[in-house]
Write an enzyme that holds these catalytic residues in place. Structure first.
Site, PDB file in Angstrom:
ATOM      1  N   HIS A 114     -35.625 -10.632  -8.909  1.00 28.97           N
ATOM      2  CA  HIS A 114     -35.614  -9.908 -10.542  1.00 28.97           C
ATOM      3  C   HIS A 114     -36.846 -10.517 -11.402  1.00 28.97           C
ATOM      4  O   HIS A 114     -37.357 -11.329 -12.039  1.00 28.97           O
ATOM      5  CB  HIS A 114     -34.418 -11.128 -10.835  1.00 28.97           C
ATOM      6  CG  HIS A 114     -33.149 -10.893 -10.492  1.00 28.97           C
ATOM      7  ND1 HIS A 114     -32.348 -10.016  -9.944  1.00 28.97           N
ATOM      8  CD2 HIS A 114     -32.572 -12.199  -9.732  1.00 28.97           C
ATOM      9  CE1 HIS A 114     -31.644 -10.255  -9.221  1.00 28.97           C
ATOM     10  NE2 HIS A 114     -31.460 -11.528  -9.188  1.00 28.97           N
ATOM     11  N   LYS A 143     -34.468 -22.167 -16.216  1.00 26.78           N
ATOM     12  CA  LYS A 143     -33.852 -21.008 -15.886  1.00 26.78           C
ATOM     13  C   LYS A 143     -32.199 -21.782 -16.138  1.00 26.78           C
ATOM     14  O   LYS A 143     -32.362 -23.151 -16.710  1.00 26.78           O
ATOM     15  CB  LYS A 143     -33.828 -20.876 -14.239  1.00 26.78           C
ATOM     16  CG  LYS A 143     -33.337 -22.748 -13.597  1.00 26.78           C
ATOM     17  CD  LYS A 143     -33.545 -21.998 -11.887  1.00 26.78           C
ATOM     18  CE  LYS A 143     -32.693 -23.430 -11.357  1.00 26.78           C
ATOM     19  NZ  LYS A 143     -31.905 -23.520  -9.734  1.00 26.78           N
ATOM     20  N   THR A 164     -40.903 -32.961  -0.823  1.00 24.01           N
ATOM     21  CA  THR A 164     -42.454 -32.586  -0.940  1.00 24.01           C
ATOM     22  C   THR A 164     -43.823 -32.558  -0.945  1.00 24.01           C
ATOM     23  O   THR A 164     -44.298 -32.576  -1.977  1.00 24.01           O
ATOM     24  CB  THR A 164     -41.849 -31.126  -1.300  1.00 24.01           C
ATOM     25  OG1 THR A 164     -41.089 -30.788  -1.493  1.00 24.01           O
ATOM     26  CG2 THR A 164     -42.879 -29.868  -0.753  1.00 24.01           C
ATOM     27  N   LYS A 180     -41.106 -26.064   4.566  1.00 25.77           N
ATOM     28  CA  LYS A 180     -40.857 -26.507   3.108  1.00 25.77           C
ATOM     29  C   LYS A 180     -41.989 -25.946   1.493  1.00 25.77           C
ATOM     30  O   LYS A 180     -41.702 -24.983   1.344  1.00 25.77           O
ATOM     31  CB  LYS A 180     -40.880 -27.260   2.433  1.00 25.77           C
ATOM     32  CG  LYS A 180     -40.897 -27.648   0.655  1.00 25.77           C
ATOM     33  CD  LYS A 180     -39.248 -27.698   0.190  1.00 25.77           C
ATOM     34  CE  LYS A 180     -38.575 -26.821  -1.084  1.00 25.77           C
ATOM     35  NZ  LYS A 180     -38.720 -28.378  -1.950  1.00 25.77           N
ATOM     36  N   ARG A 226     -39.602 -28.794 -17.190  1.00 25.79           N
ATOM     37  CA  ARG A 226     -40.681 -29.209 -16.314  1.00 25.79           C
ATOM     38  C   ARG A 226     -41.376 -27.492 -15.903  1.00 25.79           C
ATOM     39  O   ARG A 226     -41.077 -26.515 -15.896  1.00 25.79           O
ATOM     40  CB  ARG A 226     -40.890 -29.726 -14.926  1.00 25.79           C
ATOM     41  CG  ARG A 226     -40.858 -30.897 -15.404  1.00 25.79           C
ATOM     42  CD  ARG A 226     -39.601 -31.872 -13.707  1.00 25.79           C
ATOM     43  NE  ARG A 226     -38.876 -31.361 -13.261  1.00 25.79           N
ATOM     44  CZ  ARG A 226     -38.824 -32.020 -11.665  1.00 25.79           C
ATOM     45  NH1 ARG A 226     -39.665 -32.895 -11.410  1.00 25.79           N
ATOM     46  NH2 ARG A 226     -37.357 -31.556 -10.986  1.00 25.79           N
ATOM     47  N   CYS A 231     -40.749 -27.563  -8.936  1.00 29.71           N
ATOM     48  CA  CYS A 231     -40.811 -27.055  -7.334  1.00 29.71           C
ATOM     49  C   CYS A 231     -41.932 -25.570  -7.773  1.00 29.71           C
ATOM     50  O   CYS A 231     -43.119 -26.309  -7.311  1.00 29.71           O
ATOM     51  CB  CYS A 231     -39.849 -26.783  -6.884  1.00 29.71           C
ATOM     52  SG  CYS A 231     -39.079 -28.275  -6.252  1.00 29.71           S
ATOM     53  N   LYS A 268     -31.946 -46.195 -15.231  1.00 26.48           N
ATOM     54  CA  LYS A 268     -31.606 -45.175 -14.271  1.00 26.48           C
ATOM     55  C   LYS A 268     -31.002 -45.996 -13.349  1.00 26.48           C
ATOM     56  O   LYS A 268     -29.180 -45.845 -13.154  1.00 26.48           O
ATOM     57  CB  LYS A 268     -32.778 -44.830 -13.976  1.00 26.48           C
ATOM     58  CG  LYS A 268     -32.637 -43.488 -13.187  1.00 26.48           C
ATOM     59  CD  LYS A 268     -33.629 -42.968 -12.891  1.00 26.48           C
ATOM     60  CE  LYS A 268     -34.371 -42.019 -13.042  1.00 26.48           C
ATOM     61  NZ  LYS A 268     -35.258 -40.692 -12.441  1.00 26.48           N
TER      62      LYS A 268
HETATM   63  C1  UDX Z   1     -36.131 -23.603  -6.013  1.00 21.05           C
HETATM   64  C2  UDX Z   1     -36.211 -22.940  -4.535  1.00 21.05           C
HETATM   65  O1  UDX Z   1     -35.300 -22.522  -4.527  1.00 21.05           O
HETATM   66  C3  UDX Z   1     -35.666 -24.573  -4.164  1.00 21.05           C
HETATM   67  O2  UDX Z   1     -34.958 -23.947  -2.521  1.00 21.05           O
HETATM   68  C4  UDX Z   1     -36.446 -25.918  -3.426  1.00 21.05           C
HETATM   69  O3  UDX Z   1     -36.323 -26.955  -2.992  1.00 21.05           O
HETATM   70  C5  UDX Z   1     -36.535 -26.448  -5.283  1.00 21.05           C
HETATM   71  O4  UDX Z   1     -37.236 -24.880  -5.614  1.00 21.05           O
HETATM   72  P1  UDX Z   1     -35.334 -24.452  -7.955  1.00 21.05           P
HETATM   73  O5  UDX Z   1     -36.615 -24.634  -9.211  1.00 21.05           O
HETATM   74  O6  UDX Z   1     -33.906 -25.335  -8.606  1.00 21.05           O
HETATM   75  O7  UDX Z   1     -35.470 -23.937  -6.879  1.00 21.05           O
HETATM   76  O8  UDX Z   1     -35.265 -22.911  -8.579  1.00 21.05           O
HETATM   77  P2  UDX Z   1     -34.960 -21.630  -8.608  1.00 21.05           P
HETATM   78  O9  UDX Z   1     -33.793 -21.329  -8.400  1.00 21.05           O
HETATM   79  O10 UDX Z   1     -36.185 -21.333  -6.837  1.00 21.05           O
HETATM   80  O11 UDX Z   1     -36.220 -20.510  -9.523  1.00 21.05           O
HETATM   81  C6  UDX Z   1     -37.684 -20.567  -9.804  1.00 21.05           C
HETATM   82  C7  UDX Z   1     -38.063 -20.266 -10.557  1.00 21.05           C
HETATM   83  O12 UDX Z   1     -37.817 -18.545 -10.296  1.00 21.05           O
HETATM   84  C8  UDX Z   1     -37.720 -20.191 -12.055  1.00 21.05           C
HETATM   85  O13 UDX Z   1     -37.896 -20.105 -13.044  1.00 21.05           O
HETATM   86  C9  UDX Z   1     -36.041 -18.679 -12.552  1.00 21.05           C
HETATM   87  O14 UDX Z   1     -35.564 -18.316 -13.332  1.00 21.05           O
HETATM   88  C10 UDX Z   1     -37.432 -17.654 -11.090  1.00 21.05           C
HETATM   89  N1  UDX Z   1     -37.004 -16.644 -10.729  1.00 21.05           N
HETATM   90  C11 UDX Z   1     -35.725 -16.797 -10.012  1.00 21.05           C
HETATM   91  C12 UDX Z   1     -37.590 -15.159 -11.115  1.00 21.05           C
HETATM   92  O15 UDX Z   1     -38.046 -15.676 -12.332  1.00 21.05           O
HETATM   93  N2  UDX Z   1     -37.154 -13.758 -10.558  1.00 21.05           N
HETATM   94  C13 UDX Z   1     -35.853 -14.321  -9.620  1.00 21.05           C
HETATM   95  O16 UDX Z   1     -35.160 -12.887  -8.674  1.00 21.05           O
HETATM   96  C14 UDX Z   1     -35.685 -15.666  -8.876  1.00 21.05           C
END
Ligand code: UDX
Length: 444
Positions: free
Chosen positions: A261, A333, A128, A214, A340, A270, A41
């Site tokens: 959504h 997403k 975290t 957090k 993960r 996370c 890395k």
């Molecule tokens: C998240 C937090 O948003 C971020 O602040 C933190 O630091 C790390 O965790 P992330 O894991 O990158 O970030 O993804 P995020 O965009 O929050 O989406 C999380 C999951 O929720 C995804 O699987 C997404 O598909 C799902 N999601 C999100 C929904 O199912 N519906 C929604 O309305 C929004």
């Protein structure tokens, strides 16, 4: 000793969080040394290659390396000599046999760095962690550093979203500084001066509150998603339409439409593990009841995966045995190659376990998906995955899938049956092209 006007920074752990932080801080004008135990890395980053998918980050890494302000090493003693401020950015995954966070990397790097801290400096946790960790790390650092209590510890949680990592790092909604002294606060203010000068709000607080912010934020977001997905379950039983329901709720500015959504639910590195670790920690400190609802949040989220499999089975006529299913998406997403705890891959696996012949396609996450689920079949393209499929199921809402032409896709499948696991498609367009359309929380 006061903090230098431009402190020199080290970033320990160059995964998603650390690499982005190191690169962005160098671009902001700081001298930054990134440290990781993974030689491959470190070599990749020094050569200008980002070891994961994040839009815009390779270009920014190039810019930071060219400026001469950023380099990466495996050498912790070099980090100790170099840094005025040391950021801990290593992972805190879920333990294999429990819901608790695995703190071995955070504790390990702190313990390993401490003997090289010979002058006044600030160690700043960004990972975290369960509340109370910072206090324990303070003792580890001060007991093991030659500079002793001259070394202080602070907590500065990171809220970046994958896919928007640069934006979230350079223009965060807020900065949270958990500190034990005015010197630590001043050092953090100096370190983040460009962001503070640009108007980013700062919340200064104690260490436990900073740790809690957090997990409280991620729990809230997970709860909001599971709330609308619980409404989807109610809609399914009553003939309601959760998409119309969500739209109607979103116009109430107290509720808002973001993270409302409905669909297959949340995954990633996370949200799932953070809410589980929070419940575990709350139980340890005797307030398990206060966050017991997060178990429901988790359960609702898991049920959406099983319900998606139900819809595919229904589309297949009642059994998945020998049915060809095209799975669109593997990443947790869009705009990410992270698999993960990805709902998409989980659904693909569950379909295959029920006897379906599954073909998976994702624009970016194929290599990671293959590593995690080697038993699935992976296709070269959407049309390759869809060829001969009896059911298509959309599991990750990549733009490429949203903009699919139902008529063109209809020419390669065996049957025009689709399950929209992310409410990403315009139903009328698909039905207009003679597809049978099903989605969670919407009448069939
Ligand atoms: C998240 C937090 O948003 C971020 O602040 C933190 O630091 C790390 O965790 P992330 O894991 O990158 O970030 O993804 P995020 O965009 O929050 O989406 C999380 C999951 O929720 C995804 O699987 C997404 O598909 C799902 N999601 C999100 C929904 O199912 N519906 C929604 O309305 C929004």
């Amino acid at each position: 000793m006061s903090t230098p006007a431009t402190p020199r920074l080290t970033v320990l752990g160059t995964g998603y969080l650390g690499a982005t932080h190191a690169i962005c801080m160098a671009v902001l004008g700081y001298d930054v040394l990134g440290v990781d135990t993974d030689r491959a890395k470190v070599a990749a980053l020094n050569e200008g290659r980002v070891p994961f998918f994040e839009p815009g980050l390779p270009e920014l890494l190039r810019k930071a390396l060219d400026s001469g302000r950023l380099s990466f090493t495996t050498d912790l003693s070099a980090a100790g000599d170099f840094g005025d401020v040391h950021f801990i950015c290593v992972g805190t995954p879920q333990q294999a046999d429990s819901h608790a966070a695995d703190l071995r990397y955070v504790e390990g790097v702190t313990r390993d760095l401490a003997p090289y801290l010979r002058r006044r400096c600030l160690v700043v946790g960004k990972s975290t962690v369960p509340v109370g960790t910072a206090e324990r790390l303070t003792r580890i650092v001060q007991d093991n550093a030659p500079a002793g209590v001259e070394v202080e510890l602070a907590w500065n949680p990171e809220f970046l979203r994958e896919g928007y990592a640069i934006e979230d790092t350079l223009h965060p909604d807020r900065l949270v500084f958990g500190v034990a002294s005015p010197w630590a606060e001043q050092t953090l203010r100096t370190t983040f001066a460009p962001l503070i000068d640009a108007g980013v709000p700062v919340v200064t607080t104690d260490l436990p509150t900073a740790e809690l912010v957090k997990v409280a934020a991620n729990s809230f977001l997970a709860t909001k998603i599971s709330y609308i997905n619980a409404m989807a379950e109610v809609c399914e039983a009553t003939g309601g339409d959760v998409q119309d329901l969500a739209t109607a709720l979103s116009y109430d500015s107290r509720i808002g439409g973001r993270f409302l959504h409905p669909g297959l639910g949340f995954g990633g590195g996370c949200l799932p593990k953070d809410i589980r670790a929070f419940v575990h920690r709350a139980e340890e400190v005797g307030v398990g009841k206060s966050v017991a609802f997060l178990r429901q949040v988790d359960a609702i989220n898991q049920r959406r995966r099983a319900r998606t499999v139900d819809l595919v089975r229904e589309q297949a006529g009642g059994s998945l045995e020998g049915v060809r299913v095209c799975c669109l998406g593997a990443a947790f997403k869009p705009n990410s190659d992270d698999v993960r705890d990805a709902p998409a891959l989980d659904v693909a696996r569950m379909l295959q376990e029920e006897g379906a012949i599954v073909s998976v396609y994702d624009p970016e996450a194929m290599d990671n998906a293959r590593r995690v689920q080697p038993g699935l079949h992976y296709a070269e393209s959407v049309f390759d995955a869809a060829a001969g499929a009896q059911v298509v199921v959309l599991l990750t809402e990549w733009e490429q899938f949203r903009s699919l032409d139902p008529r063109r896709l209809g020419e390669v499948v065996a049957a025009c049956a689709i399950v929209d696991g992310r409410h990403a498609l315009v139903r009328a367009e698909w039905e207009g092209a003679d597809w049978t359309y099903r989605a969670l929380g919407r009448a069939g």
